[in-house]
Design a protein around this motif. Sequence first.
Motif, PDB file in Angstrom:
ATOM      1  N   ILE A 165      69.778  20.204  48.698  1.00 44.47           N
ATOM      2  CA  ILE A 165      69.207  21.459  48.179  1.00 44.47           C
ATOM      3  C   ILE A 165      69.440  21.556  46.672  1.00 44.47           C
ATOM      4  CG2 ILE A 165      69.418  23.984  48.231  1.00 44.47           C
ATOM      5  CD1 ILE A 165      70.204  23.622  51.266  1.00 44.47           C
ATOM      6  N   ARG A 166      70.654  21.249  46.230  1.00 46.61           N
ATOM      7  CA  ARG A 166      70.963  21.334  44.795  1.00 46.61           C
ATOM      8  C   ARG A 166      70.102  20.369  43.976  1.00 46.61           C
ATOM      9  NH1 ARG A 166      75.320  24.354  43.656  1.00 46.61           N
ATOM     10  NH2 ARG A 166      76.798  24.759  45.346  1.00 46.61           N
ATOM     11  N   ARG A 167      69.974  19.148  44.438  1.00 45.31           N
ATOM     12  CA  ARG A 167      69.185  18.147  43.710  1.00 45.31           C
ATOM     13  C   ARG A 167      67.715  18.537  43.663  1.00 45.31           C
ATOM     14  NH1 ARG A 167      70.586  12.547  46.469  1.00 45.31           N
ATOM     15  NH2 ARG A 167      68.866  11.868  45.097  1.00 45.31           N
ATOM     16  N   ALA A 168      67.192  19.034  44.775  1.00 43.18           N
ATOM     17  CA  ALA A 168      65.782  19.445  44.821  1.00 43.18           C
ATOM     18  C   ALA A 168      65.529  20.626  43.898  1.00 43.18           C
ATOM     19  CB  ALA A 168      65.398  19.801  46.249  1.00 43.18           C
ATOM     20  N   HIS A 169      66.422  21.590  43.934  1.00 36.06           N
ATOM     21  CA  HIS A 169      66.277  22.825  43.153  1.00 36.06           C
ATOM     22  C   HIS A 169      66.292  22.539  41.652  1.00 36.06           C
ATOM     23  CE1 HIS A 169      66.347  27.213  42.905  1.00 36.06           C
ATOM     24  NE2 HIS A 169      67.365  27.159  42.057  1.00 36.06           N
ATOM     25  N   ALA A 170      66.943  21.443  41.259  1.00 37.05           N
ATOM     26  CA  ALA A 170      66.991  21.062  39.845  1.00 37.05           C
ATOM     27  C   ALA A 170      65.646  20.524  39.358  1.00 37.05           C
ATOM     28  CB  ALA A 170      68.086  20.014  39.627  1.00 37.05           C
ATOM     29  N   VAL A 171      64.802  20.048  40.288  1.00 34.55           N
ATOM     30  CA  VAL A 171      63.476  19.527  39.917  1.00 34.55           C
ATOM     31  C   VAL A 171      62.440  20.648  39.882  1.00 34.55           C
ATOM     32  CG1 VAL A 171      61.612  17.932  40.577  1.00 34.55           C
ATOM     33  CG2 VAL A 171      64.016  17.278  40.912  1.00 34.55           C
ATOM     34  N   HIS A 172      62.465  21.494  40.901  1.00 32.91           N
ATOM     35  CA  HIS A 172      61.556  22.643  40.989  1.00 32.91           C
ATOM     36  C   HIS A 172      62.244  23.708  41.834  1.00 32.91           C
ATOM     37  CE1 HIS A 172      58.213  25.197  42.300  1.00 32.91           C
ATOM     38  NE2 HIS A 172      57.607  24.785  41.206  1.00 32.91           N
ATOM     39  N   PRO A 173      62.155  24.979  41.435  1.00 37.62           N
ATOM     40  CA  PRO A 173      62.863  26.016  42.199  1.00 37.62           C
ATOM     41  C   PRO A 173      62.468  26.025  43.677  1.00 37.62           C
ATOM     42  CG  PRO A 173      62.043  26.902  40.135  1.00 37.62           C
ATOM     43  CD  PRO A 173      61.462  25.526  40.264  1.00 37.62           C
ATOM     44  N   ILE A 174      63.479  26.040  44.537  1.00 34.02           N
ATOM     45  CA  ILE A 174      63.268  26.153  45.975  1.00 34.02           C
ATOM     46  C   ILE A 174      63.245  27.636  46.320  1.00 34.02           C
ATOM     47  CG2 ILE A 174      64.181  25.596  48.264  1.00 34.02           C
ATOM     48  CD1 ILE A 174      63.267  23.153  46.699  1.00 34.02           C
ATOM     49  N   THR A 175      62.203  28.068  47.012  1.00 32.80           N
ATOM     50  CA  THR A 175      62.085  29.477  47.396  1.00 32.80           C
ATOM     51  C   THR A 175      62.827  29.765  48.693  1.00 32.80           C
ATOM     52  OG1 THR A 175      60.030  29.884  46.212  1.00 32.80           O
ATOM     53  CG2 THR A 175      60.417  31.227  48.175  1.00 32.80           C
ATOM     54  N   ALA A 176      62.753  28.839  49.649  1.00 30.55           N
ATOM     55  CA  ALA A 176      63.371  29.094  50.962  1.00 30.55           C
ATOM     56  C   ALA A 176      63.872  27.806  51.586  1.00 30.55           C
ATOM     57  CB  ALA A 176      62.372  29.761  51.898  1.00 30.55           C
ATOM     58  N   VAL A 177      64.958  27.927  52.316  1.00 37.15           N
ATOM     59  CA  VAL A 177      65.455  26.839  53.158  1.00 37.15           C
ATOM     60  C   VAL A 177      65.372  27.311  54.601  1.00 37.15           C
ATOM     61  CG1 VAL A 177      67.530  25.590  53.881  1.00 37.15           C
ATOM     62  CG2 VAL A 177      66.949  25.738  51.457  1.00 37.15           C
ATOM     63  N   GLN A 178      64.712  26.504  55.431  1.00 42.53           N
ATOM     64  CA  GLN A 178      64.623  26.826  56.858  1.00 42.53           C
ATOM     65  C   GLN A 178      65.719  26.066  57.591  1.00 42.53           C
ATOM     66  OE1 GLN A 178      61.361  26.399  60.426  1.00 42.53           O
ATOM     67  NE2 GLN A 178      60.635  27.219  58.485  1.00 42.53           N
ATOM     68  N   LEU A 179      66.447  26.796  58.433  1.00 41.76           N
ATOM     69  CA  LEU A 179      67.575  26.198  59.147  1.00 41.76           C
ATOM     70  C   LEU A 179      67.747  26.888  60.491  1.00 41.76           C
ATOM     71  CD1 LEU A 179      69.578  28.734  58.491  1.00 41.76           C
ATOM     72  CD2 LEU A 179      70.115  27.454  56.441  1.00 41.76           C
ATOM     73  N   GLU A 180      68.409  26.209  61.394  1.00 43.91           N
ATOM     74  CA  GLU A 180      68.670  26.810  62.711  1.00 43.91           C
ATOM     75  C   GLU A 180      69.902  27.703  62.588  1.00 43.91           C
ATOM     76  OE1 GLU A 180      69.406  25.680  67.417  1.00 43.91           O
ATOM     77  OE2 GLU A 180      68.851  24.084  66.011  1.00 43.91           O
ATOM     78  N   TRP A 181      69.727  28.993  62.907  1.00 39.86           N
ATOM     79  CA  TRP A 181      70.836  29.947  62.773  1.00 39.86           C
ATOM     80  C   TRP A 181      70.714  30.988  63.870  1.00 39.86           C
ATOM     81  CZ3 TRP A 181      72.000  33.175  57.692  1.00 39.86           C
ATOM     82  CH2 TRP A 181      73.350  33.552  57.697  1.00 39.86           C
ATOM     83  N   SER A 182      71.738  31.080  64.675  1.00 41.31           N
ATOM     84  CA  SER A 182      71.741  32.045  65.774  1.00 41.31           C
ATOM     85  C   SER A 182      73.183  32.207  66.252  1.00 41.31           C
ATOM     86  CB  SER A 182      70.880  31.547  66.941  1.00 41.31           C
ATOM     87  OG  SER A 182      71.522  30.454  67.597  1.00 41.31           O
ATOM     88  N   LEU A 183      73.363  33.036  67.262  1.00 41.61           N
ATOM     89  CA  LEU A 183      74.699  33.222  67.828  1.00 41.61           C
ATOM     90  C   LEU A 183      75.255  31.945  68.456  1.00 41.61           C
ATOM     91  CD1 LEU A 183      74.420  36.782  69.413  1.00 41.61           C
ATOM     92  CD2 LEU A 183      76.052  36.080  67.648  1.00 41.61           C
ATOM     93  N   TRP A 184      74.397  30.959  68.712  1.00 44.84           N
ATOM     94  CA  TRP A 184      74.975  29.717  69.238  1.00 44.84           C
ATOM     95  C   TRP A 184      74.757  28.537  68.294  1.00 44.84           C
ATOM     96  CZ3 TRP A 184      72.733  27.219  74.310  1.00 44.84           C
ATOM     97  CH2 TRP A 184      71.455  26.729  74.096  1.00 44.84           C
ATOM     98  N   SER A 185      74.306  28.791  67.065  1.00 48.97           N
ATOM     99  CA  SER A 185      74.189  27.746  66.035  1.00 48.97           C
ATOM    100  C   SER A 185      74.650  28.330  64.710  1.00 48.97           C
ATOM    101  CB  SER A 185      72.744  27.248  65.925  1.00 48.97           C
ATOM    102  OG  SER A 185      72.381  26.493  67.045  1.00 48.97           O
ATOM    103  N   ARG A 186      75.940  28.194  64.428  1.00 42.53           N
ATOM    104  CA  ARG A 186      76.508  28.850  63.257  1.00 42.53           C
ATOM    105  C   ARG A 186      77.101  27.861  62.244  1.00 42.53           C
ATOM    106  NH1 ARG A 186      80.417  33.445  64.721  1.00 42.53           N
ATOM    107  NH2 ARG A 186      80.134  33.770  62.483  1.00 42.53           N
ATOM    108  N   ASP A 187      76.869  26.564  62.440  1.00 39.93           N
ATOM    109  CA  ASP A 187      77.466  25.563  61.563  1.00 39.93           C
ATOM    110  C   ASP A 187      76.975  25.650  60.117  1.00 39.93           C
ATOM    111  OD1 ASP A 187      75.038  24.835  62.693  1.00 39.93           O
ATOM    112  OD2 ASP A 187      75.474  22.703  62.762  1.00 39.93           O
ATOM    113  N   VAL A 188      75.793  26.227  59.909  1.00 34.02           N
ATOM    114  CA  VAL A 188      75.227  26.327  58.546  1.00 34.02           C
ATOM    115  C   VAL A 188      75.977  27.329  57.664  1.00 34.02           C
ATOM    116  CG1 VAL A 188      72.910  25.591  59.183  1.00 34.02           C
ATOM    117  CG2 VAL A 188      73.526  28.019  59.350  1.00 34.02           C
TER     118      VAL A 188
END
Length: 342
Positions: A165-188
């Motif tokens: 994410i950091r490397r990509a954002h340095a080339v062009h601004p990243i607006t959103a990151v899509q990730l799995e996030w829920s009560l049973w997926s909290r590792d992010v």
Amino acid sequence: MVKVPRIKLGSQGLEVSAQGLGCMGMSAVYGPPKPEHDMINLIHNAIDAGVTLLDTSDVYGPNTNEILLGKALKGGKVRENMEVATKFGIKYENGNYEVYGDPAYVRAACEGSLKRLQIDCIDLYYQHRMDTRVPIEITMGEMKKLVEEGKIKYVGLSEASASTIRRAHAVHPITAVQLEWSLWSRDVEHEIVPTCRELGIGIVAYSPLGRGFLSLGPKMAENLAEGDFRQNLPRFQPENLENNKMLYERVSAIAVKKGCTPSQLALAWVHNQGNDVVPIPGTTKIENLRQNIGALSVKLTPEDMAELESIASADAAKGDRYMDGFPTYLNSDTPPLSSWKA
């Protein structure tokens, strides 16, 4: 039904509905494709309720989900008020998922998506998975060109590590990151979410209902259609299901106290993570769509949040999110730019 409000996603100017609609299951992955007429009707119901962020990918089908969305949005008035998000980067070939991020592929994929969606510009274009053979700077360089050409408005990443994410954002601004996030997926929550917040990147939470498990529990897992991708996921295997059933039952007990459904409680928890988080629950039923939107009216106190997080700790769910070898942020780092030979 509650009208879905709008919020800012990221810090580049994009505004979307506070809850989006994941369209994948309408065409692929979760069993056979659903009737086109019914799915277009569902999408129109979502739009009428204020849902404006519609999420798809060229690999869903493949291609058929984008075609469906294109038909649903046909007509200038409908399209004007919507934010279409799609993705490139995964091809399903010879029974395997292959990931690509080279410039020629990025451009060809974008052109294909524009045609299938019947639009001139993609509002939010994600790299679906990271190509570990291609430096992220090279992939992002081509996406930047597509922005400059007016073919995409905003750039996103899906299942990317913090360093990617950091490397990509340095080339062009990243607006959103899509990730799995829920009560049973909290590792992010450990590294990726803080990195997004540090950089002003919005967060789009997919599978906020635990791929449906937080809606119906084991009953859902026992009644999966033939060919449903979830049959292969570790969390749905018998050796993990009994433990995960207990998690569902404890969430359900809190939902009863709150006067809502388990799925509404699970979604409300995601909404309560911050005003920079937009969940995109998917469904193929209008009744479920209404329930999901109803989660916006569920008010959770700090005590409610603490109780939920105590029973749904980072390691509460047993089993990995994906099968061994499936590309995720855990193995998404790309080679250094200096290694690239065009």
